[in-house]
Design a protein around this motif. Structure first.
Motif, PDB file in Angstrom:
ATOM      1  N   GLU B 115       0.815  -1.220   0.000  1.00  0.00           N
ATOM      2  CA  GLU B 115       0.000   0.000   0.000  1.00  0.00           C
ATOM      3  C   GLU B 115       0.841   1.259   0.000  1.00  0.00           C
ATOM      4  O   GLU B 115       0.504   2.246  -0.624  1.00  0.00           O
ATOM      5  CB  GLU B 115      -0.891   0.013   1.255  1.00  0.00           C
ATOM      6  CG  GLU B 115      -2.179  -0.725   1.093  1.00  0.00           C
ATOM      7  CD  GLU B 115      -3.118  -0.456   2.258  1.00  0.00           C
ATOM      8  OE1 GLU B 115      -2.767   0.346   3.148  1.00  0.00           O
ATOM      9  OE2 GLU B 115      -4.197  -1.056   2.261  1.00  0.00           O
ATOM     10  N   LEU B 119       0.886   4.237  -2.700  1.00  0.00           N
ATOM     11  CA  LEU B 119       0.654   5.630  -2.331  1.00  0.00           C
ATOM     12  C   LEU B 119       1.778   6.525  -2.873  1.00  0.00           C
ATOM     13  O   LEU B 119       1.522   7.617  -3.394  1.00  0.00           O
ATOM     14  CB  LEU B 119       0.551   5.763  -0.803  1.00  0.00           C
ATOM     15  CG  LEU B 119       0.343   7.180  -0.274  1.00  0.00           C
ATOM     16  CD1 LEU B 119      -0.939   7.804  -0.833  1.00  0.00           C
ATOM     17  CD2 LEU B 119       0.298   7.189   1.255  1.00  0.00           C
ATOM     18  N   GLU B 120       3.017   6.065  -2.762  1.00  0.00           N
ATOM     19  CA  GLU B 120       4.132   6.846  -3.305  1.00  0.00           C
ATOM     20  C   GLU B 120       3.939   7.055  -4.804  1.00  0.00           C
ATOM     21  O   GLU B 120       4.170   8.145  -5.329  1.00  0.00           O
ATOM     22  CB  GLU B 120       5.470   6.128  -3.044  1.00  0.00           C
ATOM     23  CG  GLU B 120       5.917   6.204  -1.598  1.00  0.00           C
ATOM     24  CD  GLU B 120       7.250   5.505  -1.362  1.00  0.00           C
ATOM     25  OE1 GLU B 120       7.606   4.609  -2.166  1.00  0.00           O
ATOM     26  OE2 GLU B 120       7.924   5.832  -0.377  1.00  0.00           O
ATOM     27  N   LEU B 123       1.188   9.567  -5.387  1.00  0.00           N
ATOM     28  CA  LEU B 123       1.660  10.920  -5.059  1.00  0.00           C
ATOM     29  C   LEU B 123       2.501  11.472  -6.206  1.00  0.00           C
ATOM     30  O   LEU B 123       2.371  12.631  -6.601  1.00  0.00           O
ATOM     31  CB  LEU B 123       2.478  10.867  -3.762  1.00  0.00           C
ATOM     32  CG  LEU B 123       2.948  12.195  -3.170  1.00  0.00           C
ATOM     33  CD1 LEU B 123       1.779  13.057  -2.712  1.00  0.00           C
ATOM     34  CD2 LEU B 123       3.899  11.944  -1.992  1.00  0.00           C
ATOM     35  N   LEU B 162      -5.643  21.354  -2.756  1.00  0.00           N
ATOM     36  CA  LEU B 162      -5.632  20.232  -1.811  1.00  0.00           C
ATOM     37  C   LEU B 162      -6.807  19.298  -2.080  1.00  0.00           C
ATOM     38  O   LEU B 162      -6.651  18.073  -2.095  1.00  0.00           O
ATOM     39  CB  LEU B 162      -5.690  20.770  -0.374  1.00  0.00           C
ATOM     40  CG  LEU B 162      -5.624  19.697   0.715  1.00  0.00           C
ATOM     41  CD1 LEU B 162      -4.249  19.044   0.761  1.00  0.00           C
ATOM     42  CD2 LEU B 162      -5.960  20.276   2.095  1.00  0.00           C
ATOM     43  N   ALA B 163      -7.981  19.891  -2.297  1.00  0.00           N
ATOM     44  CA  ALA B 163      -9.159  19.063  -2.570  1.00  0.00           C
ATOM     45  C   ALA B 163      -8.963  18.252  -3.845  1.00  0.00           C
ATOM     46  O   ALA B 163      -9.262  17.055  -3.902  1.00  0.00           O
ATOM     47  CB  ALA B 163     -10.399  19.950  -2.686  1.00  0.00           C
ATOM     48  N   HIS B 166      -6.594  15.358  -3.290  1.00  0.00           N
ATOM     49  CA  HIS B 166      -7.208  14.218  -2.604  1.00  0.00           C
ATOM     50  C   HIS B 166      -8.153  13.456  -3.527  1.00  0.00           C
ATOM     51  O   HIS B 166      -8.218  12.225  -3.472  1.00  0.00           O
ATOM     52  CB  HIS B 166      -7.939  14.695  -1.345  1.00  0.00           C
ATOM     53  CG  HIS B 166      -7.029  14.781  -0.152  1.00  0.00           C
ATOM     54  ND1 HIS B 166      -6.637  13.685   0.569  1.00  0.00           N
ATOM     55  CD2 HIS B 166      -6.387  15.835   0.410  1.00  0.00           C
ATOM     56  CE1 HIS B 166      -5.818  14.054   1.542  1.00  0.00           C
ATOM     57  NE2 HIS B 166      -5.650  15.361   1.463  1.00  0.00           N
ATOM     58  N   GLU B 167      -8.879  14.205  -4.350  1.00  0.00           N
ATOM     59  CA  GLU B 167      -9.757  13.512  -5.295  1.00  0.00           C
ATOM     60  C   GLU B 167      -8.946  12.669  -6.267  1.00  0.00           C
ATOM     61  O   GLU B 167      -9.304  11.536  -6.600  1.00  0.00           O
ATOM     62  CB  GLU B 167     -10.613  14.535  -6.054  1.00  0.00           C
ATOM     63  CG  GLU B 167     -11.728  15.110  -5.185  1.00  0.00           C
ATOM     64  CD  GLU B 167     -12.313  16.395  -5.748  1.00  0.00           C
ATOM     65  OE1 GLU B 167     -11.976  16.746  -6.905  1.00  0.00           O
ATOM     66  OE2 GLU B 167     -13.083  17.048  -5.036  1.00  0.00           O
ATOM     67  N   LEU B 169      -5.892  11.466  -5.757  1.00  0.00           N
ATOM     68  CA  LEU B 169      -5.294  10.338  -5.038  1.00  0.00           C
ATOM     69  C   LEU B 169      -6.315   9.208  -4.900  1.00  0.00           C
ATOM     70  O   LEU B 169      -5.993   8.034  -5.092  1.00  0.00           O
ATOM     71  CB  LEU B 169      -4.825  10.784  -3.642  1.00  0.00           C
ATOM     72  CG  LEU B 169      -3.505  11.561  -3.570  1.00  0.00           C
ATOM     73  CD1 LEU B 169      -3.262  12.090  -2.158  1.00  0.00           C
ATOM     74  CD2 LEU B 169      -2.326  10.679  -3.998  1.00  0.00           C
ATOM     75  N   ARG B 170      -7.516   9.597  -4.584  1.00  0.00           N
ATOM     76  CA  ARG B 170      -8.562   8.587  -4.437  1.00  0.00           C
ATOM     77  C   ARG B 170      -8.783   7.862  -5.756  1.00  0.00           C
ATOM     78  O   ARG B 170      -8.899   6.632  -5.795  1.00  0.00           O
ATOM     79  CB  ARG B 170      -9.851   9.260  -3.985  1.00  0.00           C
ATOM     80  CG  ARG B 170     -10.981   8.274  -3.824  1.00  0.00           C
ATOM     81  CD  ARG B 170     -12.243   8.925  -3.379  1.00  0.00           C
ATOM     82  NE  ARG B 170     -13.188   7.906  -2.934  1.00  0.00           N
ATOM     83  CZ  ARG B 170     -14.360   8.180  -2.410  1.00  0.00           C
ATOM     84  NH1 ARG B 170     -14.716   9.430  -2.240  1.00  0.00           N
ATOM     85  NH2 ARG B 170     -15.152   7.217  -2.025  1.00  0.00           N
ATOM     86  N   LEU B 173      -5.867   5.547  -6.446  1.00  0.00           N
ATOM     87  CA  LEU B 173      -5.710   4.407  -5.540  1.00  0.00           C
ATOM     88  C   LEU B 173      -6.922   3.480  -5.535  1.00  0.00           C
ATOM     89  O   LEU B 173      -6.792   2.290  -5.304  1.00  0.00           O
ATOM     90  CB  LEU B 173      -5.443   4.900  -4.114  1.00  0.00           C
ATOM     91  CG  LEU B 173      -4.100   5.617  -3.912  1.00  0.00           C
ATOM     92  CD1 LEU B 173      -4.059   6.343  -2.580  1.00  0.00           C
ATOM     93  CD2 LEU B 173      -2.949   4.617  -4.014  1.00  0.00           C
ATOM     94  N   GLU B 179     -14.514  14.099  -8.881  1.00  0.00           N
ATOM     95  CA  GLU B 179     -15.682  14.972  -9.013  1.00  0.00           C
ATOM     96  C   GLU B 179     -15.478  15.880 -10.204  1.00  0.00           C
ATOM     97  O   GLU B 179     -14.442  16.512 -10.340  1.00  0.00           O
ATOM     98  CB  GLU B 179     -15.826  15.845  -7.757  1.00  0.00           C
ATOM     99  CG  GLU B 179     -16.365  15.089  -6.561  1.00  0.00           C
ATOM    100  CD  GLU B 179     -16.505  16.006  -5.354  1.00  0.00           C
ATOM    101  OE1 GLU B 179     -16.652  17.224  -5.545  1.00  0.00           O
ATOM    102  OE2 GLU B 179     -16.460  15.493  -4.238  1.00  0.00           O
TER     103      GLU B 179
END
Lengths: 218, 192
Positions: B115, B119-120, B123, B162-163, B166-167, B169-170, B173, B179
């Protein structure tokens, strides 16, 4: 309707949020799950392991100190020349900005007309003068313009390199003042002066970069 | 949590400020991993992270004589490193980088693709600005106001980046769509 990520992050970070947005997020399906997911992601990012620095970099750093002619950035010499070149560039830009409002280097024109004021309600307190917002927005616009310059030659003249290093260092210094100064209660007139200088420096940097990007440029 | 900052005793600092080479080497030993990790995570490029590491310590050595101790030395060094990273982001060369087989090499060496590595990889796949913002905010603990100032943007720009990070990254992953209202690229701003 799913909660907006930006609202969820605001809630996650405990930042002020509009009451209506808070209510909308809390009543949205999956609110708690989404919030937990974002919190978990933050933890996972923070838990990524540290990386070991390559050993040979210290030798390069030592070499910079040992051989003044060789380093990638001979700091003292460049900075002295850079500061002078930057001052000249800033003065030239300021002259053009104030007299013509449009700077026309050998590349595409740099339009220095202030950007339209857009008030971001959550970020800008009502006491912030419009001129301050204009400066921040103009700084943003110049950052975008700089990022958009398509081609920057890795090889450049010493004078150009000196100018760029001088400008970048001064911008970094101002950014540092703005960041730490704000935490230390820096007053609005001082902040405004720093942003004003930042815009002048960014103008000069864009000007130099545009000239550099031109075929046969400096 | 970011790596804890090592404490530097007054004697070492004084020696470094007098220009003693051994003291500079000790500071490098103490902080090089912190600076390199920060640069590598923000810029997703081994070569540019090495450049940032070099440039940061050249500047640390050059300026340590004028360090007054207003901020902890580790914060001061990190701040120089962040500025160097942002300079590289600003120059536009980061997005043109061609390296990045780091993860593949590690997998080839037999490291488990777990995991963390996923993630790396995610990113690294983020656009430069979004990656820098998510690292500075979620890991280094800077506020949106600070990030906006450091990058020459507003706090709301930092929030939206930032938002979007995160979107993205989601999506990377978990394979879920982002969105649409906050698609990662903002063509009119040319920020991707």
């Amino acid at each position: 309707m799913h909660p907006r990520t930006e609202d969820l992050l605001t809630i996650r970070d405990g930042e002020p949020i509009d009451a209506a947005a808070l209510e909308r997020a809390r009543t949205a399906p999956g609110f708690a799950v989404e919030l937990e997911r974002l919190e978990r992601m933050r933890r996972r990012l923070a838990d990524l392991p540290p990386l070991e620095a390559p050993a040979e970099v210290w030798d390069r750093i030592r070499a910079v100190g040992d051989t003044p002619g060789v380093p990638r950035r001979p700091w003292g010499q460049w900075l002295a020349r850079g500061a002078l070149a930057a001052a000249v560039a800033v003065a030239a830009i300021a002259y053009f900005v104030r007299s013509a409002e449009v700077v026309t280097p050998s590349g595409p024109p740099v339009v220095t007309t202030p950007a339209t004021i857009v008030t971001h309600a959550p970020d800008v307190a009502p006491v912030v003068p419009a001129s301050y917002i204009q400066l921040v927005e103009e700084s943003e616009r110049l950052e975008r313009m700089l990022a958009d310059i398509p081609y920057q030659r890795p090889m450049m003249s010493g004078r150009t390199a000196s100018t760029i290093v001088g400008l970048e260092d001064r911008i970094a210094f101002i950014d540092e003042q703005l960041t730490y100064g704000a935490a230390g209660g820096l007053q609005m007139p001082e902040q405004r002066a720093l942003w004003s200088e930042r815009v002048d420096l960014m103008n000069a940097l864009v000007y130099v970069r545009l000239g550099q990007a031109e075929p046969g440029g400096f | 949590m970011p790596q804890p900052l090592p404490q530097v005793d007054a004697a070492l600092l004084a020696r470094a400020q007098r220009g003693e080479r051994d003291a500079h080497a000790e500071l490098y030993e103490l902080f090089s991993s912190i600076v390199y990790t920060l640069a590598r995570r923000m810029l997703a490029s081994t070569a540019i992270a090495e450049d940032v590491l070099q440039e940061t310590f050249v500047e640390v050595i050059r300026k340590i004589g004028s360090y007054r101790g207003d901020a902890e030395l580790g914060f001061w060094i990190k701040r120089i490193a962040i500025n160097k990273c942002l300079m590289h982001l600003r120059s536009g060369w980061v997005s043109r980088r061609t390296d990045g087989p780091d993860l593949e090499q590690r997998v080839a060496r037999g490291e488990r693709l777990d995991e963390r590595i996923e993630l790396e990889r995610a990113l690294e796949a983020l656009p430069d600005t979004a990656r820098a913002v998510v690292w500075l905010h979620d890991v280094e603990g800077h506020t949106h106001q600070e990030i906006g100032r450091m990058m020459g943007y507003t706090a709301s720009f930092s929030k939206s980046q930032l938002a979007r990070a995160h979107e993205r990254l989601r999506s990377l992953l978990e394979g879920e769509p982002e969105e649409s209202e906050t698609a990662l690229c903002t063509p009119e701003l040319k920020i991707c």
